[in-house]
Design a protein around this motif. Sequence first.
Motif, PDB file in Angstrom:
ATOM      1  N   ASN A 129      -6.890   6.137   1.846  1.00 43.41           N
ATOM      2  CA  ASN A 129      -6.023   5.096   2.441  1.00 43.41           C
ATOM      3  C   ASN A 129      -6.501   4.360   3.291  1.00 43.41           C
ATOM      4  O   ASN A 129      -6.281   3.075   3.476  1.00 43.41           O
ATOM      5  CB  ASN A 129      -4.763   5.963   3.078  1.00 43.41           C
TER       6      ASN A 129
ATOM      7  N   LEU B  11       0.781  -1.035  -0.034  1.00 41.66           N
ATOM      8  CA  LEU B  11       0.069  -0.106   0.008  1.00 41.66           C
ATOM      9  C   LEU B  11       0.855   1.344  -0.178  1.00 41.66           C
ATOM     10  O   LEU B  11       1.960   1.088   0.337  1.00 41.66           O
ATOM     11  CB  LEU B  11      -0.987   0.186   1.229  1.00 41.66           C
TER      12      LEU B  11
ATOM     13  N   LYS C 228      -7.130  -0.064   2.956  1.00 37.38           N
ATOM     14  CA  LYS C 228      -6.624  -1.294   3.770  1.00 37.38           C
ATOM     15  C   LYS C 228      -7.716  -2.332   3.677  1.00 37.38           C
ATOM     16  O   LYS C 228      -7.205  -3.532   3.527  1.00 37.38           O
ATOM     17  CB  LYS C 228      -6.423  -0.912   5.079  1.00 37.38           C
TER      18      LYS C 228
END
Length: 205
Positions: free
Chosen positions: A83, A11, A87
């Motif tokens: 963000n 990520l 996840k």
Amino acid sequence: MAKIKKLSIKLPKENASVASVISYCDNVETGMADNADTFPDPVPTLALFTAALVALKASVPSRDEKNTTNTKLMQKNKKDIINNFLKPWADYVLLVANGDRYTAGLSGFVLNVEDTMEHDPSAFTATFKGVGPDGGQAIVEINQRAGNALFIVELKVGDQWEMIDAFNTLKFVVEGLPSGESTLRITGKKGVKKSPKIILSVRAS
């Protein structure tokens, strides 16, 4: 023999630039949208992810505008939001892929570097997951790739084994089975090397 790396997703880092996060998310949005049949139920939804991405893009000032303290704070806030969306999506993709690198790659996420060292095929297990949607079908799932490039499936007919198919995925539908109980023999293979054979009882309608 070295251990094969476990599939994982890379990520964006917390200090990644807004531009790099937007580029990353553009690829993810395209991958998840184009492969919605493979990844049908992401949480948050694709619509929410797209809305968050649009908001992040809108927070970037045009070239003739200065990036003030307020706009920087707004960009950071929008970047943090998306963000946080990435996840759970990454976890979902890994769950669906079940160790299969090709499937995970369809999502648009960046995967960890594949281990290129040579590994001998090793033992694995297989599970009968249920009858297939059509007659003569059985659904089989392999627990791990174990260094194998593909899995050869043979059907026991009398005292003989007849090859009926080969698969490069960990979950597959075996076709051409007689109605009722059947015995399969599955062998993993990579190049000329083969894994130990396993025997699996399945059922087809």
